[in-house]
Enzyme design. Structure first.
Site, PDB file in Angstrom:
ATOM      1  CG  ASP A 115      -2.116   1.187   1.043  1.00 37.62           C
ATOM      2  OD1 ASP A 115      -2.366   1.568  -0.003  1.00 37.62           O
ATOM      3  OD2 ASP A 115      -2.513   1.427   2.139  1.00 37.62           O
ATOM      4  CG  HIS A 135       0.897   1.984  -9.443  1.00 33.50           C
ATOM      5  ND1 HIS A 135       0.393   1.581  -8.190  1.00 33.50           N
ATOM      6  CD2 HIS A 135      -0.286   2.662 -10.067  1.00 33.50           C
ATOM      7  CE1 HIS A 135      -0.857   2.135  -7.959  1.00 33.50           C
ATOM      8  NE2 HIS A 135      -1.231   2.773  -8.921  1.00 33.50           N
ATOM      9  CG  LEU A 170       9.843 -17.377  -2.247  1.00 34.60           C
ATOM     10  CD1 LEU A 170       9.195 -17.267  -0.913  1.00 34.60           C
ATOM     11  CD2 LEU A 170      10.444 -15.962  -2.831  1.00 34.60           C
TER      12      LEU A 170
END
Length: 226
Positions: free
Chosen positions: A12, A29, A123
């Site tokens: 955020d 972004h 991962l």
């Protein structure tokens, strides 16, 4: 020291980061994408086997079309661009969320990544795109009914979530100082530790993973016990 198996992050603050610098929200972004790469590196260095990134919620479709279009293009381009590195570093990519409403280009990029990294095991990275916790539960119920399930319990329903093989998160963290989950992993978060950090997402890097690991290790997890 506790083992942090699954870290989930609410990314955020991209827009606010950009506005503070007189930049467009798209620039925020773009920098947020770079921060995600740094965070993934941090998780790899700490041997955290599962990471979920909240990239785009179902509610985010309410944003201006120009911003949404930019984000969708960014998702598809960055997923494809980072695919060789993901394979090299052993990162398995999964999608979390509804496919409905996503463009063919985004879906194609996601599917390519899932297929290309299926054998990776260092991962597991879940990209929550077009996601909400209530929607995931709704879709899980529909899958279960379609499969003939008549009696529901916690264990049964969990088998029909988007990626049932992924364990519930141990720690959910959010950037930018906001203190809410915004529908993130509602079914899976019942005993997750929570962390809210003021740093805006584009400013996150490997050091934030160090901070989170230390924070997690300081928690006393009782799971309802004493």
């Amino acid at each position: 020291m506790k083992e942090l198996t699954h870290l989930a992050l609410i990314m955020d603050g991209n827009g606010r980061w950009a506005e503070k610098r007189g930049l467009t929200r798209s620039a925020g972004h773009l920098e947020g994408g770079k921060a995600a790469i740094k965070v993934i590196k941090g998780c790899l260095s700490h041997s955290i086997p599962y990471l979920t990134l909240y990239c785009f919620s179902k509610e985010n479709w309410k944003r201006p079309k120009e911003e949404v279009d930019y984000l969708m293009g960014l998702f598809s381009s960055r997923i494809r661009a980072e695919l060789p590195r993901a394979r090299k570093e052993g990162i398995r990519i999964l999608h979390l969320g509804s496919r409905d409403g996503l463009s063919d280009d985004v879906l194609s990029a996601i599917d390519e990544a899932i297929e290309a990294t299926a054998e990776c095991s260092k991962l597991t990275l879940q990209l929550a795109i077009n996601y909400s916790g209530t929607d995931e539960i709704d879709r899980a119920v529909q899958r279960a009914i379609k499969a003939g399930v008549k009696v529901f319990d916690e264990k049964t329903l969990s088998l029909y979530l988007d990626n049932p093989e992924v364990p519930s998160p141990d720690f959910i963290a959010r950037s930018s100082g906001e203190k809410r989950l915004s529908g993130f992993l509602l079914y899976q978060s019942n005993y997750a530790e929570l962390g809210f950090y003021d740093r805006l997402w584009p400013d996150w890097d490997e050091s934030m993973i160090e901070t989170i690991v230390n924070d997690f290790n300081s928690r006393n997890r009782r799971f309802g016990g004493i």
